[in-house]
Design an enzyme around this catalytic site. Structure first.
Site, PDB file in Angstrom:
ATOM      1  N   LYS A  33      37.107  44.355  29.192  1.00  0.00           N
ATOM      2  CA  LYS A  33      36.419  43.087  29.477  1.00  0.00           C
ATOM      3  C   LYS A  33      35.744  42.524  28.217  1.00  0.00           C
ATOM      4  O   LYS A  33      35.672  41.300  28.046  1.00  0.00           O
ATOM      5  CB  LYS A  33      35.415  43.266  30.615  1.00  0.00           C
ATOM      6  CG  LYS A  33      36.067  43.549  31.974  1.00  0.00           C
ATOM      7  CD  LYS A  33      37.063  42.473  32.374  1.00  0.00           C
ATOM      8  CE  LYS A  33      37.467  42.589  33.847  1.00  0.00           C
ATOM      9  NZ  LYS A  33      38.484  41.578  34.227  1.00  0.00           N
ATOM     10  N   ASP A  82      53.548  42.550  39.065  1.00  0.00           N
ATOM     11  CA  ASP A  82      52.481  43.195  38.290  1.00  0.00           C
ATOM     12  C   ASP A  82      52.193  42.329  37.063  1.00  0.00           C
ATOM     13  O   ASP A  82      53.118  41.979  36.322  1.00  0.00           O
ATOM     14  CB  ASP A  82      52.977  44.588  37.864  1.00  0.00           C
ATOM     15  CG  ASP A  82      51.864  45.455  37.294  1.00  0.00           C
ATOM     16  OD1 ASP A  82      51.012  44.931  36.544  1.00  0.00           O
ATOM     17  OD2 ASP A  82      51.866  46.655  37.598  1.00  0.00           O
ATOM     18  N   VAL A  83      50.920  42.007  36.822  1.00  0.00           N
ATOM     19  CA  VAL A  83      50.588  41.147  35.677  1.00  0.00           C
ATOM     20  C   VAL A  83      50.879  41.824  34.333  1.00  0.00           C
ATOM     21  O   VAL A  83      50.932  41.152  33.301  1.00  0.00           O
ATOM     22  CB  VAL A  83      49.116  40.670  35.692  1.00  0.00           C
ATOM     23  CG1 VAL A  83      48.862  39.742  36.859  1.00  0.00           C
ATOM     24  CG2 VAL A  83      48.141  41.847  35.677  1.00  0.00           C
ATOM     25  N   GLY A  86      45.905  37.716  40.585  1.00  0.00           N
ATOM     26  CA  GLY A  86      44.991  38.447  41.467  1.00  0.00           C
ATOM     27  C   GLY A  86      44.526  37.560  42.609  1.00  0.00           C
ATOM     28  O   GLY A  86      43.426  37.733  43.142  1.00  0.00           O
ATOM     29  N   TYR A  94      37.104  50.065  31.166  1.00  0.00           N
ATOM     30  CA  TYR A  94      36.871  48.750  31.790  1.00  0.00           C
ATOM     31  C   TYR A  94      35.986  47.878  30.900  1.00  0.00           C
ATOM     32  O   TYR A  94      36.292  46.705  30.666  1.00  0.00           O
ATOM     33  CB  TYR A  94      36.237  48.944  33.169  1.00  0.00           C
ATOM     34  CG  TYR A  94      36.023  47.659  33.946  1.00  0.00           C
ATOM     35  CD1 TYR A  94      37.091  47.029  34.591  1.00  0.00           C
ATOM     36  CD2 TYR A  94      34.759  47.083  34.041  1.00  0.00           C
ATOM     37  CE1 TYR A  94      36.893  45.860  35.317  1.00  0.00           C
ATOM     38  CE2 TYR A  94      34.558  45.915  34.759  1.00  0.00           C
ATOM     39  CZ  TYR A  94      35.626  45.304  35.404  1.00  0.00           C
ATOM     40  OH  TYR A  94      35.429  44.140  36.118  1.00  0.00           O
ATOM     41  N   SER A 123      33.535  40.190  32.603  1.00  0.00           N
ATOM     42  CA  SER A 123      32.547  40.858  33.456  1.00  0.00           C
ATOM     43  C   SER A 123      31.274  41.002  32.641  1.00  0.00           C
ATOM     44  O   SER A 123      31.334  41.082  31.399  1.00  0.00           O
ATOM     45  CB  SER A 123      33.050  42.258  33.849  1.00  0.00           C
ATOM     46  OG  SER A 123      31.985  43.029  34.394  1.00  0.00           O
ATOM     47  N   GLY A 182      45.492  37.450  45.606  1.00  0.00           N
ATOM     48  CA  GLY A 182      45.742  37.992  46.939  1.00  0.00           C
ATOM     49  C   GLY A 182      44.496  38.204  47.770  1.00  0.00           C
ATOM     50  O   GLY A 182      44.544  38.151  49.003  1.00  0.00           O
ATOM     51  N   ARG A 183      43.391  38.470  47.108  1.00  0.00           N
ATOM     52  CA  ARG A 183      42.153  38.731  47.862  1.00  0.00           C
ATOM     53  C   ARG A 183      40.971  38.564  46.903  1.00  0.00           C
ATOM     54  O   ARG A 183      41.139  38.183  45.746  1.00  0.00           O
ATOM     55  CB  ARG A 183      42.165  40.139  48.471  1.00  0.00           C
ATOM     56  CG  ARG A 183      42.358  41.259  47.471  1.00  0.00           C
ATOM     57  CD  ARG A 183      42.369  42.631  48.163  1.00  0.00           C
ATOM     58  NE  ARG A 183      42.366  43.701  47.178  1.00  0.00           N
ATOM     59  CZ  ARG A 183      43.462  44.224  46.621  1.00  0.00           C
ATOM     60  NH1 ARG A 183      44.661  43.782  46.983  1.00  0.00           N
ATOM     61  NH2 ARG A 183      43.372  45.185  45.722  1.00  0.00           N
TER      62      ARG A 183
HETATM   63  N1  NAP Z   1      33.905  42.326  42.160  1.00  0.00           N
HETATM   64  C1  NAP Z   1      33.054  42.381  41.150  1.00  0.00           C
HETATM   65  O1  NAP Z   1      31.872  42.782  41.315  1.00  0.00           O
HETATM   66  C2  NAP Z   1      33.492  41.953  39.769  1.00  0.00           C
HETATM   67  C3  NAP Z   1      32.511  41.923  38.766  1.00  0.00           C
HETATM   68  C4  NAP Z   1      32.873  41.540  37.477  1.00  0.00           C
HETATM   69  C5  NAP Z   1      34.181  41.177  37.220  1.00  0.00           C
HETATM   70  N2  NAP Z   1      35.119  41.215  38.215  1.00  0.00           N
HETATM   71  C6  NAP Z   1      36.470  40.823  37.852  1.00  0.00           C
HETATM   72  O2  NAP Z   1      36.908  39.769  38.690  1.00  0.00           O
HETATM   73  C7  NAP Z   1      38.317  39.859  38.882  1.00  0.00           C
HETATM   74  C8  NAP Z   1      38.629  39.887  40.377  1.00  0.00           C
HETATM   75  O3  NAP Z   1      38.003  41.038  40.927  1.00  0.00           O
HETATM   76  P1  NAP Z   1      37.899  41.296  42.500  1.00  0.00           P
HETATM   77  O4  NAP Z   1      36.556  41.874  42.716  1.00  0.00           O
HETATM   78  O5  NAP Z   1      38.332  40.102  43.262  1.00  0.00           O
HETATM   79  O6  NAP Z   1      38.981  42.477  42.645  1.00  0.00           O
HETATM   80  P2  NAP Z   1      39.826  42.956  43.912  1.00  0.00           P
HETATM   81  O7  NAP Z   1      39.098  42.622  45.165  1.00  0.00           O
HETATM   82  O8  NAP Z   1      40.188  44.354  43.635  1.00  0.00           O
HETATM   83  O9  NAP Z   1      41.137  42.038  43.821  1.00  0.00           O
HETATM   84  C9  NAP Z   1      41.949  42.139  42.692  1.00  0.00           C
HETATM   85  C10 NAP Z   1      43.168  41.255  42.833  1.00  0.00           C
HETATM   86  O10 NAP Z   1      43.969  41.463  41.668  1.00  0.00           O
HETATM   87  C11 NAP Z   1      45.251  41.922  42.058  1.00  0.00           C
HETATM   88  N3  NAP Z   1      45.748  42.866  41.086  1.00  0.00           N
HETATM   89  C12 NAP Z   1      45.184  44.036  40.691  1.00  0.00           C
HETATM   90  N4  NAP Z   1      45.968  44.658  39.802  1.00  0.00           N
HETATM   91  C13 NAP Z   1      47.056  43.863  39.633  1.00  0.00           C
HETATM   92  C14 NAP Z   1      48.236  43.955  38.853  1.00  0.00           C
HETATM   93  N5  NAP Z   1      48.448  45.003  38.057  1.00  0.00           N
HETATM   94  N6  NAP Z   1      49.150  42.960  38.927  1.00  0.00           N
HETATM   95  C15 NAP Z   1      48.943  41.899  39.744  1.00  0.00           C
HETATM   96  N7  NAP Z   1      47.854  41.745  40.489  1.00  0.00           N
HETATM   97  C16 NAP Z   1      46.920  42.725  40.437  1.00  0.00           C
HETATM   98  C17 NAP Z   1      45.042  42.571  43.420  1.00  0.00           C
HETATM   99  O11 NAP Z   1      46.213  42.555  44.197  1.00  0.00           O
HETATM  100  P3  NAP Z   1      47.273  43.771  44.284  1.00  0.00           P
HETATM  101  O12 NAP Z   1      46.486  45.041  44.339  1.00  0.00           O
HETATM  102  O13 NAP Z   1      48.050  43.450  45.512  1.00  0.00           O
HETATM  103  O14 NAP Z   1      48.116  43.648  43.062  1.00  0.00           O
HETATM  104  C18 NAP Z   1      44.010  41.624  44.030  1.00  0.00           C
HETATM  105  O15 NAP Z   1      44.640  40.480  44.570  1.00  0.00           O
HETATM  106  C19 NAP Z   1      38.766  41.112  38.129  1.00  0.00           C
HETATM  107  O16 NAP Z   1      39.245  40.763  36.848  1.00  0.00           O
HETATM  108  C20 NAP Z   1      37.495  41.923  38.017  1.00  0.00           C
HETATM  109  O17 NAP Z   1      37.529  42.823  36.945  1.00  0.00           O
HETATM  110  C21 NAP Z   1      34.801  41.587  39.467  1.00  0.00           C
END
Ligand code: NAP
Length: 254
Positions: A163, A67-68, A17, A159, A146, A19-20
């Site tokens: 988690k 895809d992971v 993940g 979700y 999370s 990428g962003r």
């Molecule tokens: N943001 C929050 O508030 C928050 C809070 C608690 C936990 N988290 C956790 O933190 C982690 C990162 O979240 P984020 O907020 O940075 O999410 P995000 O902005 O949606 O980024 C998710 C990253 O994961 C990649 N990804 C998603 N599905 C994938 C797949 N099937 N295979 C490979 N890559 C995949 C996406 O790239 P592609 O779509 O190009 O594959 C993207 O690079 C996640 O595990 C999320 O559950 C986030």
């Protein structure tokens, strides 16, 4: 001694993940501490931006698109790290997916997919890196959970379950791998400003409700994870095993 405790010079990481969002921020944080990385996601344009940003910090970065949930993606990522850097020290299992909705209206495919990306993906990448880390006799695995994996909330059962599973996966794997010098811990973020949480930031009333439960009075920005991921990836955390660090502005203590 403490001046090198947090350094990762010459080490190599895989960040899923990457990428962003939080994944990109953590790849940059690891680079700042001296580590090269392999970043994994499906969107190649996002990955290219992360690669360029890491390289701008003077470290190497290679992209693996996939895809992971596909076991081949993990194999390709490990092969890329070994081929490009000749080593692998750190895995950050960060790729995740979110879904909301009442349970009775949740399609089975959605349930499976949320578990597959958040939980099974972490298993697949751990499975792929363990032989390399065991051979080296050391390593760090960092799983992204999370705060919702601890508390549970309405209408996000898949979700929260995934988690919560990541937290128990972390503890089980930590017990299994600590005797091999491989340290496994998790980060449980609270609300961070990324694409994943756009639904919260686009809903002022919902955002206000969540903000009221954050003692620090502010949500996280991706850079707020930098210190935590470097700590968990470095020798500074060597006696920390199987823990989940809540990086959430205090929302989980309320
Ligand atoms: N943001 C929050 O508030 C928050 C809070 C608690 C936990 N988290 C956790 O933190 C982690 C990162 O979240 P984020 O907020 O940075 O999410 P995000 O902005 O949606 O980024 C998710 C990253 O994961 C990649 N990804 C998603 N599905 C994938 C797949 N099937 N295979 C490979 N890559 C995949 C996406 O790239 P592609 O779509 O190009 O594959 C993207 O690079 C996640 O595990 C999320 O559950 C986030």
């Amino acid at each position: 001694m403490t001046d090198t405790l947090f350094r990762l010079d010459g080490q190599a990481a895989i960040v899923t993940g990457g990428g962003r969002g939080l994944g990109r921020a953590m790849a940059l944080a690891l680079a700042g501490a001296g580590a090269d990385s392999v970043v994994v996601a499906r969107r190649e344009d996002d990955l290219a931006q992360t690669v360029a940003a890491v390289q701008a910090l003077g470290r190497q970065c290679h992209a693996v698109a996939g895809d992971v949930a596909d076991p081949a993606t993990a194999t390709h990522a490990v092969e890329a790290a070994v081929r490009e850097y000749g080593r692998l020290d750190i895995l950050v299992n960060n790729a995740g997916a979110y879904a909301m909705g009442p349970t009775e209206a949740t399609e089975l495919e959605v349930w499976h997919r949320i578990l597959e990306v958040n939980l099974t993906g972490s298993f697949l990448f751990a499975k792929a890196v363990i032989p390399v880390l065991k051979a080296a006799g050391r390593g760090k695995i960092i799983n992204l959970a999370s705060i919702l994996g601890r508390t549970g909330v309405a209408e996000a059962a898949a979700y929260c379950t995934a988690k919560g599973g990541v937290i128990l996966f972390t503890r089980s794997l930590a017990a299994e791998l600590a005797p091999h010098g491989i340290h496994v811990n998790a980060i449980a973020p609270g609300l961070f400003n990324t694409d994943m949480s756009a639904g919260v930031f686009d809903n002022p009333a919902f955002l206000e409700q969540i903000m009221a439960g954050i003692p620090r009075g502010q949500h996280g920005e991706p850079e707020d994870l930098a210190g935590t991921v470097v700590y968990l990836a470095s020798a500074a955390s060597d006696h920390l095993i199987g823990q989940t660090l809540h990086v959430d502005g205090g929302s989980s203590i309320a």
